[in-house]
Design a protein around this motif. Structure first.
Motif, short mmCIF file in Angstrom:
data_model
loop_
_atom_site.label_atom_id
_atom_site.label_comp_id
_atom_site.label_asym_id
_atom_site.label_seq_id
_atom_site.Cartn_x
_atom_site.Cartn_y
_atom_site.Cartn_z
N LEU A 58 -10.63 2.85 -8.33
CA LEU A 58 -10.49 2.41 -9.72
C LEU A 58 -9.64 1.14 -9.68
CD1 LEU A 58 -10.63 2.70 -12.81
CD2 LEU A 58 -8.58 4.17 -12.64
N VAL A 59 -10.22 0.01 -10.06
CA VAL A 59 -9.52 -1.26 -10.03
C VAL A 59 -9.03 -1.57 -11.45
CG1 VAL A 59 -9.70 -3.73 -9.49
CG2 VAL A 59 -10.95 -2.05 -8.11
N VAL A 60 -7.71 -1.77 -11.57
CA VAL A 60 -7.10 -2.05 -12.87
C VAL A 60 -6.43 -3.42 -12.81
CG1 VAL A 60 -5.49 -1.22 -14.63
CG2 VAL A 60 -6.71 0.43 -13.18
N PRO A 61 -7.15 -4.48 -13.23
CA PRO A 61 -6.54 -5.82 -13.29
C PRO A 61 -5.99 -6.05 -14.70
CG PRO A 61 -8.91 -6.01 -13.52
CD PRO A 61 -8.59 -4.54 -13.44
N GLU A 62 -4.74 -6.42 -14.82
CA GLU A 62 -4.11 -6.58 -16.13
C GLU A 62 -3.04 -7.67 -16.10
OE1 GLU A 62 -4.48 -4.97 -19.16
OE2 GLU A 62 -6.12 -3.73 -18.41
N PHE A 63 -2.84 -8.29 -17.24
CA PHE A 63 -1.65 -9.10 -17.46
C PHE A 63 -0.59 -8.20 -18.08
CE2 PHE A 63 -4.53 -12.67 -17.00
CZ PHE A 63 -3.72 -13.61 -16.38
N ALA A 64 0.66 -8.58 -17.91
CA ALA A 64 1.77 -7.84 -18.50
C ALA A 64 2.78 -8.81 -19.08
CB ALA A 64 2.44 -6.97 -17.44
N ARG B 141 5.78 -13.28 -17.75
CA ARG B 141 4.43 -12.76 -17.54
C ARG B 141 4.26 -12.26 -16.11
NH1 ARG B 141 1.18 -11.31 -21.15
NH2 ARG B 141 -0.68 -12.24 -20.32
N ILE B 142 3.34 -11.32 -15.99
CA ILE B 142 2.93 -10.79 -14.69
C ILE B 142 1.41 -10.66 -14.73
CG2 ILE B 142 2.96 -8.77 -13.14
CD1 ILE B 142 5.75 -8.14 -14.28
N ASN B 143 0.78 -10.89 -13.61
CA ASN B 143 -0.62 -10.51 -13.44
C ASN B 143 -0.64 -9.53 -12.30
OD1 ASN B 143 -3.39 -11.02 -11.83
ND2 ASN B 143 -3.66 -11.11 -14.05
N GLY B 144 -1.18 -8.35 -12.56
CA GLY B 144 -1.20 -7.33 -11.53
C GLY B 144 -2.57 -6.71 -11.38
N THR B 145 -2.85 -6.26 -10.18
CA THR B 145 -4.05 -5.48 -9.93
C THR B 145 -3.64 -4.26 -9.13
OG1 THR B 145 -5.38 -7.50 -9.88
CG2 THR B 145 -6.41 -5.49 -9.04
N ILE B 146 -4.04 -3.10 -9.63
CA ILE B 146 -3.79 -1.83 -8.97
C ILE B 146 -5.14 -1.30 -8.52
CG2 ILE B 146 -2.79 0.47 -9.16
CD1 ILE B 146 -1.22 -0.64 -11.64
N PHE B 147 -5.22 -0.86 -7.28
CA PHE B 147 -6.45 -0.31 -6.71
C PHE B 147 -6.20 1.17 -6.43
CE2 PHE B 147 -6.01 -4.74 -5.64
CZ PHE B 147 -7.27 -5.29 -5.84
N THR C 36 0.86 -1.18 0.00
CA THR C 36 0.00 0.00 0.00
C THR C 36 0.90 1.23 0.00
OG1 THR C 36 -1.75 -1.13 1.22
CG2 THR C 36 -1.79 1.27 1.26
N GLU C 37 0.65 2.12 -0.94
CA GLU C 37 1.44 3.35 -1.06
C GLU C 37 0.89 4.44 -0.12
OE1 GLU C 37 0.97 4.37 -5.17
OE2 GLU C 37 2.23 2.71 -5.85
N PRO C 38 1.69 5.46 0.16
CA PRO C 38 1.19 6.59 0.93
C PRO C 38 -0.01 7.29 0.26
CG PRO C 38 3.57 6.65 0.89
CD PRO C 38 3.13 5.56 -0.07
N THR C 39 -0.17 7.11 -1.04
CA THR C 39 -1.33 7.67 -1.75
C THR C 39 -2.62 6.97 -1.38
OG1 THR C 39 -1.10 6.12 -3.58
CG2 THR C 39 0.09 8.21 -3.78
N GLY C 40 -2.50 5.76 -0.79
CA GLY C 40 -3.65 4.91 -0.54
C GLY C 40 -3.87 3.91 -1.66
N THR C 41 -3.04 3.94 -2.69
CA THR C 41 -3.10 2.96 -3.76
C THR C 41 -2.59 1.62 -3.25
OG1 THR C 41 -2.74 4.69 -5.43
CG2 THR C 41 -2.29 2.40 -6.09
N ASP C 42 -3.35 0.57 -3.54
CA ASP C 42 -2.92 -0.80 -3.21
C ASP C 42 -2.49 -1.49 -4.49
OD1 ASP C 42 -3.70 -0.72 -0.40
OD2 ASP C 42 -5.75 -0.70 -1.16
N VAL C 43 -1.44 -2.30 -4.40
CA VAL C 43 -0.91 -3.01 -5.56
C VAL C 43 -0.68 -4.46 -5.18
CG1 VAL C 43 0.97 -3.12 -7.25
CG2 VAL C 43 0.25 -0.90 -6.33
N ALA C 44 -1.07 -5.37 -6.06
CA ALA C 44 -0.79 -6.81 -5.90
C ALA C 44 -0.29 -7.33 -7.24
CB ALA C 44 -2.04 -7.56 -5.47
N LEU C 45 0.93 -7.87 -7.24
CA LEU C 45 1.55 -8.37 -8.47
C LEU C 45 1.92 -9.84 -8.30
CD1 LEU C 45 4.09 -5.47 -9.14
CD2 LEU C 45 1.79 -5.73 -10.11
#
Length: 178
Positions: A129-135, A87-93, A70-79
């Protein structure tokens, strides 16, 4: 790099460049077993960069790793990194305020933590805003753990191309002359 990833030690100290299917490009470095560094080159927060971000880093099964923070912005990230498959699967909140005011975050976060925390308190955080993506991983390098030279300057246009072409780092991931 043709390394076969099997253990957590194989992953720590590794530096990646990857592009999400939505076109957002990132650099990301497993600094050690509890911190990550990254630069963002595409998407709504392109130009943002962070060092020393506390993170939970685990190996799920040999060669597959989960990192969350969790960033100081309040953004949560799971990779979920699958480096053997590139490959990566990530979700940014993203909190609503980041979606509405991304320009506030486009800086070297470490020098502006107070600004991030103030914006988090001032603006709405929900709905996220939930951004689920493959990379696709486009570059893998062994920078070694605790290398403060890997992510140490702001991103610029063409930086990731320079890195992939060998025009940015030497063999020890020290910056070549500009």
């Amino acid at each position: 790099m043709n390394k076969k990833f099997a253990t957590l030690d194989d992953f720590l100290g590794t530096y990646f460049i990857y592009t999400y299917d939505n076109g957002w490009e990132y650099e990301w470095y497993a600094h050690n077993d509890h911190t990550v560094d990254y630069r963002i080159h595409g998407g709504m927060v392109a130009g943002r960069w962070v060092t020393g971000q506390e993170a939970n880093i685990v190996m799920l099964v040999p060669g597959i790793y989960k990192i969350a923070w969790t960033e100081p912005t309040g953004t949560d990230v799971a990779l979920d990194f699958m480096p053997n498959d590139h490959r990566i699967n990530g979700t940014i909140f993203f909190p609503k305020w980041v979606q509405d005011h991304p320009e506030i975050t486009v800086t070297y976060q470490n020098e502006h933590i107070d600004l991030m925390e103030a914006a988090r308190e001032k603006y709405e955080t929900y709905p996220k805003l939930v951004v689920p993506e493959f990379a696709q991983i486009t570059y893998i390098g062994d920078a070694g753990q605790n290398n403060t030279d890997v992510i140490n300057e702001a991103p610029y246009a063409g930086m990731t191309d320079d890195i992939r072409a060998g025009k940015f780092y030497d063999d020890n991931y020290k910056r070549l002359s500009k």
